[in-house]
Design an enzyme around this catalytic site. Structure first.
Site, short mmCIF file in Angstrom:
data_model
loop_
_atom_site.label_atom_id
_atom_site.label_comp_id
_atom_site.label_asym_id
_atom_site.label_seq_id
_atom_site.Cartn_x
_atom_site.Cartn_y
_atom_site.Cartn_z
N CYS A 253 -21.67 -18.89 -11.87
CA CYS A 253 -21.08 -19.29 -13.35
C CYS A 253 -19.86 -19.66 -13.54
O CYS A 253 -19.41 -19.87 -15.03
CB CYS A 253 -22.16 -19.36 -14.13
N GLN B 169 0.91 -6.19 -3.53
CA GLN B 169 -0.38 -7.17 -3.48
C GLN B 169 -1.43 -5.66 -3.24
O GLN B 169 -2.33 -5.77 -2.32
CB GLN B 169 -0.28 -6.44 -1.12
N ALA C 44 0.93 -1.43 -0.34
CA ALA C 44 -0.12 -0.40 0.53
C ALA C 44 1.00 1.39 -0.26
O ALA C 44 0.29 1.97 -0.54
CB ALA C 44 -0.76 0.17 1.05
N HIS D 12 -3.62 -9.99 -4.85
CA HIS D 12 -3.99 -9.54 -4.03
C HIS D 12 -5.45 -8.96 -5.41
O HIS D 12 -6.62 -8.64 -4.83
CB HIS D 12 -3.99 -8.35 -3.11
ZN ZN Z 1 -23.23 -16.33 -13.62
#
Ligand code: ZN
Length: 252
Positions: free
Chosen positions: A136, A107, A29, A125
């Site tokens: 899905c 990160q 960060a 990350h």
């Molecule tokens: Zn979906």
């Protein structure tokens, strides 16, 4: 940096970069703070001020109250998307262009290394680039997600109506397997790891410097505040991250 006299640390780091076969950067960060993105560990800073990140940015918060989760994330994503990289990001892109840096493990989810021109960026990350459907597996560019927001205030997958999740690693989630494997491979090949703007406290990423050390590599740490690796560092800089990296670049 015309007329600037490099400090001993900057010169030493410049020398290490030049003599290493494989250097890799590990960023956190702190490198994005000069771009205006607050580090949520700093109390009272910006967007995190009124919320507990552990509460809102946790996978359980996403599952139990997606409307609250997205009401926090939608404006955050929007503002993060408008942020520009700073000279520290640009310095790393330049080192890569000069053949002195193999890649950047980060990160950060802000995409600023990519925007700055770094070619090999391993986002352990995740990033704000995309969102996906947990049901899905459908993937959506974050820019498209606004169009998926329904009456409940949450973006829904057009195929299966499940709530879409940002492709950032939330608290309580595993890190992406492929990215972590690539990061570990790079860390074990590196003879210099340049740790920038990270307190090196969040595992498993915080274990990467010890991979490099374990293979006989060296560490350079450019971070404000203490890290668990300070005593192992061949070079330690703790000033302003932009000024420090500009100084290193000037000493090359
Ligand atoms: Zn979906």
């Amino acid at each position: 940096m015309e007329g600037q006299v490099a400090t001993d640390s900057a010169s030493k780091l410049a020398d290490l970069l030049k003599e290493s076969r494989c250097s890799v950067a590990l960023t956190g960060a702190g490198i994005s703070v000069p771009s205006g993105i607050p580090d949520f560990r700093t109390p009272g800073e910006g967007l995190w001020e009124k919320v507990d990140p552990m509460e809102v940015a946790h996978i359980d918060a996403f599952r139990s109250d997606p409307a609250r989760f997205w009401s926090f994330y939608r404006p955050r994503f929007q503002s993060l998307g408008e942020v520009e990289p700073n000279a520290a990001h640009e310095a790393l892109a330049e080192l890569e262009r000069q053949g002195l840096l193999e890649g950047v493990i980060t990160q950060n989810v802000d995409m600023l290394h990519v925007k700055a021109g770094s070619e090999r960026v391993i986002e352990v990350h995740g990033s704000i680039r995309s969102c996906s459907c947990p049901q899905c597996g459908g993937s959506f560019a974050t820019a498209e997600v606004e169009a998926l927001v329904g009456d409940e205030g949450v973006p829904e997958c057009p195929t299966c109506v499940a709530v879409v999740k940002p492709d950032v690693v939330l608290f309580g989630e595993m890190l992406p397997v492929d990215a972590m494997a690539e990061a570990e491979a790079l860390a074990s090949r590196a003879d210099l790891m340049l740790c920038i703007g990270s307190s090196l406290e969040v595992y498993p990423v915080a274990g990467l410097p010890s991979v490099t050390l374990g293979r006989g590599g060296r560490l350079a740490i450019v971070t404000q505040g203490p890290t668990p690796y300070d005593r192992d560092a061949a070079v330690r800089m703790d000033g302003d991250v932009v000024a420090d990296l500009e100084e290193v670049l000037a000493a090359i």
